[in-house]
Design a protein around this motif. Sequence first.
Motif, PDB file in Angstrom:
ATOM      1  N   ILE A  22     101.207  13.281  75.212  1.00 16.96           N
ATOM      2  CA  ILE A  22     101.505  12.565  76.458  1.00 16.96           C
ATOM      3  C   ILE A  22     102.918  12.811  76.990  1.00 16.96           C
ATOM      4  O   ILE A  22     103.228  12.397  78.108  1.00 16.96           O
ATOM      5  N   HIS A  23     103.791  13.447  76.208  1.00 14.25           N
ATOM      6  CA  HIS A  23     105.145  13.735  76.712  1.00 14.25           C
ATOM      7  C   HIS A  23     105.699  15.004  76.070  1.00 14.25           C
ATOM      8  O   HIS A  23     105.953  15.035  74.864  1.00 14.25           O
ATOM      9  N   THR A  24     105.854  16.049  76.887  1.00 15.04           N
ATOM     10  CA  THR A  24     106.470  17.301  76.438  1.00 15.04           C
ATOM     11  C   THR A  24     107.386  17.792  77.553  1.00 15.04           C
ATOM     12  O   THR A  24     107.362  17.259  78.664  1.00 15.04           O
ATOM     13  N   HIS A  25     108.190  18.804  77.220  1.00 11.79           N
ATOM     14  CA  HIS A  25     109.007  19.487  78.234  1.00 11.79           C
ATOM     15  C   HIS A  25     108.520  20.923  78.351  1.00 11.79           C
ATOM     16  O   HIS A  25     109.310  21.846  78.548  1.00 11.79           O
ATOM     17  N   LEU A  26     107.193  21.091  78.182  1.00 13.31           N
ATOM     18  CA  LEU A  26     106.590  22.420  78.267  1.00 13.31           C
ATOM     19  C   LEU A  26     106.051  22.651  79.673  1.00 13.31           C
ATOM     20  O   LEU A  26     105.843  21.690  80.420  1.00 13.31           O
ATOM     21  N   MET A 277     108.792   4.263  80.698  1.00 16.37           N
ATOM     22  CA  MET A 277     110.230   4.027  80.514  1.00 16.37           C
ATOM     23  C   MET A 277     110.617   4.471  79.115  1.00 16.37           C
ATOM     24  O   MET A 277     110.058   3.973  78.127  1.00 16.37           O
ATOM     25  N   MET A 278     111.512   5.423  79.036  1.00 18.79           N
ATOM     26  CA  MET A 278     112.036   5.914  77.750  1.00 18.79           C
ATOM     27  C   MET A 278     113.475   5.379  77.684  1.00 18.79           C
ATOM     28  O   MET A 278     114.349   5.866  78.401  1.00 18.79           O
ATOM     29  N   ILE A 279     113.655   4.367  76.883  1.00 19.15           N
ATOM     30  CA  ILE A 279     114.881   3.554  76.973  1.00 19.15           C
ATOM     31  C   ILE A 279     115.810   3.758  75.780  1.00 19.15           C
ATOM     32  O   ILE A 279     115.346   3.726  74.632  1.00 19.15           O
ATOM     33  N   CYS A 344     107.412   8.191  68.525  1.00 24.18           N
ATOM     34  CA  CYS A 344     108.652   8.047  67.748  1.00 24.18           C
ATOM     35  C   CYS A 344     109.597   9.064  68.354  1.00 24.18           C
ATOM     36  O   CYS A 344     109.618  10.220  67.976  1.00 24.18           O
ATOM     37  N   TRP A 345     110.355   8.571  69.347  1.00 22.88           N
ATOM     38  CA  TRP A 345     111.095   9.432  70.277  1.00 22.88           C
ATOM     39  C   TRP A 345     112.362  10.024  69.675  1.00 22.88           C
ATOM     40  O   TRP A 345     113.160   9.269  69.095  1.00 22.88           O
ATOM     41  N   TRP A 346     112.555  11.364  69.811  1.00 24.28           N
ATOM     42  CA  TRP A 346     113.828  12.046  69.630  1.00 24.28           C
ATOM     43  C   TRP A 346     114.431  11.808  68.244  1.00 24.28           C
ATOM     44  O   TRP A 346     113.950  12.350  67.259  1.00 24.28           O
ATOM     45  N   SER A 374     105.015  14.750  71.195  1.00 24.03           N
ATOM     46  CA  SER A 374     105.801  15.818  70.552  1.00 24.03           C
ATOM     47  C   SER A 374     107.198  15.946  71.155  1.00 24.03           C
ATOM     48  O   SER A 374     108.157  16.280  70.446  1.00 24.03           O
ATOM     49  N   ASP A 375     107.382  15.697  72.442  1.00 19.34           N
ATOM     50  CA  ASP A 375     108.653  15.971  73.113  1.00 19.34           C
ATOM     51  C   ASP A 375     109.041  17.439  72.962  1.00 19.34           C
ATOM     52  O   ASP A 375     110.211  17.806  73.062  1.00 19.34           O
ATOM     53  N   ALA A 376     108.041  18.297  72.737  1.00 19.15           N
ATOM     54  CA  ALA A 376     108.325  19.724  72.535  1.00 19.15           C
ATOM     55  C   ALA A 376     109.035  20.298  73.753  1.00 19.15           C
ATOM     56  O   ALA A 376     108.618  20.083  74.880  1.00 19.15           O
TER      57      ALA A 376
HETATM   58 ZN    ZN Z   1     111.476  14.131  76.471  1.00 22.87          ZN
END
Ligand code: ZN
Length: 434
Positions: A22-26, A277-279, A344-346, A374-376
């Motif tokens: 649900i959240h990547t930088h790809l 929201m990524m806080i 489980c962010w960053w 993943s935040d890949a």
């Molecule tokens: Zn990110």
Amino acid sequence: MNREAIRSTVAKIVNDQPITDIHTHLYTPKFGTPDPNPTKVDMSGLLLWGVDELLTYHYLVAEVYRVVPATKLPYEQFWKMTKTQQADHIWKNLFVERSPIGEACRGVLTTLTKLGLDPSDRDLVRMRKWFAQQDPSKYIDKVMEIANVDSLTMTNPVFDDNERNRWLADPSVGTDPRFKAVLRIDPILRAWPNAAAKMSQWGYNVTEEVSQKTIEEARRFLRDWLDRQKAIYMAVSLPPDWRYPANPADSIARAGQTMLEEVVLHVARERKLPFAMMIGSRLQVNPGLRDGGDMLGLSDVLSVVNLCRKFEQNKFLVTMLARENQHELCVAARKFGNLMVFGCWWFLNNPSLIDEIERMRFELLGTSFIPQHSDARVLDQLVYKWDHSRRIIAEVLTDKYADMETAGWPVREEDVKRDVRHLFRDNFHEFLSR
Ligand code: ZN
Ligand code: FIX
């Protein structure tokens, strides 16, 4: 089922479950891939992949400056090096001259090994030859297959010139069945005056002073970009000192609050889209490290609670960066059905913390949350980020099912399959369509 039987059943089901990330930088291949010797760095292709991108991940840039300090290698000198020279520097100092036991280092090894490239001969040149033979689009399929990910959610910051110009030049740039877009709008809430200046340059009649006209025009801005990107949610990251309601004495925070209430949440409700929201990200405490220069800070869960209560018609996807916020956030989610906790962010994306956080979430939220994203930033990272997280989540789930069995409720394979499907895919899709 005895514990061993539960463990092998759960491990197999968790591994076999295709994941919606649900959240990547790809990015889709149409966003281009970096030119090895870019003339204009900030206009380079956006889809990062390959061993040199893996090794120059901002996590590893930050870590190499722990062992070779800036007094020895000034930051600007490092950034003038080619990607390959930067990768060689990191490989030498974090893999060859020290054991790569850190999570980001171990991740590179897991990825290379699962790609069939035995990293133990430490021969980067040989591995580079293999990557040079890959075709980006076919390689996306290969990596998604190995990671067992069937949908990638991008992060599309519209205030980034390189990104925005690519959408404006070719709106089909985001059209790829493997990818979904997300409208990322940090400056609107974090620095409205700057955002207003840019949006008025782009033809939206907005002013720093948040008038009714500005509200109408800013809503038009979001609608235009949601349509252009076919975005599935809107997202921001927020600093640790973000508060709702805002501190009345802080005019920028107050403007941000009005934009949140009157523009972002209004359009999100209208379009039935979640707002993510990524806080907790404290940006650029060390600018020399560029993307690696951000850190975290303790944030305010009560602000999330106030927002969920006041805007019960809105859907909120929330992840927080500080370990100390996780318990309170879990409890907040017990109070508000329109609050979906995810990832489980960053700096939390580490085995010991994932174990702790997921255990607490299963105990407080059952299976009604999204355990991970993943935040890949580099395509190949999907392989290790999901391999590492699946293993830990399967271990925690095994303990939870074993306890359930002891309590008198037999573990059934079809139930585990249903639960795991919820965790890795359906909770998100149901939340989107709710
Ligand atoms: Zn990110
Ligand atoms: O704000 C975000 O989406 C963060 O995930 C990134 O900015 C951060 O740099 C990152 O890559 C974390 O893993």
